[in-house]
Design a protein around this motif. Structure first.
Motif, PDB file in Angstrom:
ATOM      1  N   ARG A  64       0.812  -1.206   0.000  1.00  0.00           N
ATOM      2  CA  ARG A  64       0.000   0.000   0.000  1.00  0.00           C
ATOM      3  C   ARG A  64       0.852   1.265   0.000  1.00  0.00           C
ATOM      4  N   ARG A  65       0.175   2.342  -0.365  1.00  0.00           N
ATOM      5  CA  ARG A  65       0.748   3.686  -0.282  1.00  0.00           C
ATOM      6  C   ARG A  65      -0.110   4.473   0.684  1.00  0.00           C
ATOM      7  N   PHE A  66       0.535   5.115   1.643  1.00  0.00           N
ATOM      8  CA  PHE A  66      -0.131   5.981   2.610  1.00  0.00           C
ATOM      9  C   PHE A  66       0.451   7.369   2.407  1.00  0.00           C
ATOM     10  N   TYR A  67      -0.414   8.310   2.036  1.00  0.00           N
ATOM     11  CA  TYR A  67       0.097   9.619   1.659  1.00  0.00           C
ATOM     12  C   TYR A  67      -0.894  10.717   2.021  1.00  0.00           C
ATOM     13  N   GLN A  81      -3.898   3.703  -0.331  1.00  0.00           N
ATOM     14  CA  GLN A  81      -4.095   2.959  -1.573  1.00  0.00           C
ATOM     15  C   GLN A  81      -3.542   1.554  -1.356  1.00  0.00           C
ATOM     16  N   GLU A  82      -4.387   0.541  -1.590  1.00  0.00           N
ATOM     17  CA  GLU A  82      -3.962  -0.855  -1.497  1.00  0.00           C
ATOM     18  C   GLU A  82      -3.873  -1.429  -2.899  1.00  0.00           C
ATOM     19  N   PHE A  83      -2.703  -1.960  -3.252  1.00  0.00           N
ATOM     20  CA  PHE A  83      -2.495  -2.503  -4.585  1.00  0.00           C
ATOM     21  C   PHE A  83      -3.043  -3.931  -4.642  1.00  0.00           C
ATOM     22  N   MET A  94      -5.897  -0.747  -7.765  1.00  0.00           N
ATOM     23  CA  MET A  94      -5.767  -0.444  -6.343  1.00  0.00           C
ATOM     24  C   MET A  94      -7.126  -0.057  -5.776  1.00  0.00           C
ATOM     25  N   TYR A  95      -7.214  -0.203  -4.480  1.00  0.00           N
ATOM     26  CA  TYR A  95      -8.384   0.235  -3.730  1.00  0.00           C
ATOM     27  C   TYR A  95      -7.953   1.471  -2.946  1.00  0.00           C
ATOM     28  N   LEU A 107     -14.718   4.773   4.973  1.00  0.00           N
ATOM     29  CA  LEU A 107     -15.371   3.964   3.949  1.00  0.00           C
ATOM     30  C   LEU A 107     -16.669   4.634   3.555  1.00  0.00           C
ATOM     31  N   PRO A 108     -17.151   4.464   2.351  1.00  0.00           N
ATOM     32  CA  PRO A 108     -16.661   3.568   1.312  1.00  0.00           C
ATOM     33  C   PRO A 108     -15.472   4.147   0.561  1.00  0.00           C
ATOM     34  N   GLY A 109     -14.869   3.304  -0.262  1.00  0.00           N
ATOM     35  CA  GLY A 109     -13.716   3.716  -1.051  1.00  0.00           C
ATOM     36  C   GLY A 109     -13.998   3.618  -2.535  1.00  0.00           C
ATOM     37  N   SER A 110     -12.914   3.489  -3.305  1.00  0.00           N
ATOM     38  CA  SER A 110     -13.057   3.374  -4.761  1.00  0.00           C
ATOM     39  C   SER A 110     -12.002   2.431  -5.318  1.00  0.00           C
ATOM     40  N   ASP A 111     -12.376   1.759  -6.398  1.00  0.00           N
ATOM     41  CA  ASP A 111     -11.466   0.851  -7.103  1.00  0.00           C
ATOM     42  C   ASP A 111     -10.915   1.569  -8.323  1.00  0.00           C
ATOM     43  N   TRP A 112      -9.595   1.636  -8.432  1.00  0.00           N
ATOM     44  CA  TRP A 112      -8.905   2.301  -9.540  1.00  0.00           C
ATOM     45  C   TRP A 112      -8.243   1.232 -10.398  1.00  0.00           C
ATOM     46  N   ASP A 113      -8.412   1.357 -11.706  1.00  0.00           N
ATOM     47  CA  ASP A 113      -7.833   0.418 -12.667  1.00  0.00           C
ATOM     48  C   ASP A 113      -7.066   1.238 -13.702  1.00  0.00           C
ATOM     49  N   TYR A 114      -5.743   1.060 -13.736  1.00  0.00           N
ATOM     50  CA  TYR A 114      -4.850   1.796 -14.643  1.00  0.00           C
ATOM     51  C   TYR A 114      -4.343   0.853 -15.724  1.00  0.00           C
ATOM     52  N   THR A 115      -4.473   1.255 -16.985  1.00  0.00           N
ATOM     53  CA  THR A 115      -3.945   0.469 -18.100  1.00  0.00           C
ATOM     54  C   THR A 115      -3.007   1.359 -18.913  1.00  0.00           C
ATOM     55  N   PHE A 116      -1.844   0.819 -19.247  1.00  0.00           N
ATOM     56  CA  PHE A 116      -0.790   1.556 -19.960  1.00  0.00           C
ATOM     57  C   PHE A 116      -0.511   0.889 -21.301  1.00  0.00           C
TER      58      PHE A 116
END
Length: 166
Positions: A64-67, A81-83, A94-95, A107-116
């Motif tokens: 995860r990233r904590f920022y 952010q949890e990968f 990530m969540y 909560l609630p959170g969000s689901d992020w989907d990155y495509t490169f």
């Protein structure tokens, strides 16, 4: 900076999802690093005059990233952010949740989907952000996410130009 690069930003409230497609005049490995390495993320991800400060980041599945996003006055807005999935140089998921300074999540959170993907030195990043609730999506928008993200991407474009020239 190329002005003809793709930048689509769509908020779909019924689907509780934000869709972003953005091209960068940089090679894929550099763009990937800008999205996955804390020392680069902290240089671009916050819209000016805010800054980003990563307390810790472990970019691996389950890591995860904590920022914090930090205002000029020192106000901090924390997030975790949890990968959940990583396919190097192609995709990561990530969540994301807002939190306090002790990582207590809102909560609630969000689901992020990155495509490169890369074509002829132009890297395209496609992002979908699914929010678990319409209220969370509306909170993101209310907090200035749309304008803030666009400003952050301008920061990233400048960083990529600087790093590419080295």
């Amino acid at each position: 900076m190329k002005n003809d690069l793709l930048f689509d930003f769509t908020v779909d409230k019924p689907a509780k999802t934000v869709y972003i497609n953005r091209e960068f005049a940089a090679e894929l490995p550099l763009v990937w690093d800008a999205f996955t390495k804390a020392e680069l993320l902290d240089q671009w991800v916050a819209p000016k005059p805010w800054s980003a400060r990563t307390k810790h980041m472990n970019f691996e599945v389950g890591g995860r990233r904590f920022y914090a996003m930090v205002s000029p006055e020192g106000q901090e807005r924390w997030a975790v952010q949890e990968f959940t999935s990583i396919t190097p140089k192609t995709n990561f998921k990530m969540y994301n949740t807002f939190s306090d300074e002790n990582e207590n999540r809102e909560l609630p959170g969000s689901d992020w989907d990155y495509t490169f993907s890369e074509n002829n030195g132009i890297t395209k990043v496609s992002i979908s952000i699914f929010n678990e609730s319409l209220e969370r999506l509306e909170k993101m928008i209310e907090m200035g996410f749309v304008q803030g993200f666009k400003m952050s991407v301008e920061n990233l474009e400048k960083l990529l130009e600087t790093v590419s020239q080295k």
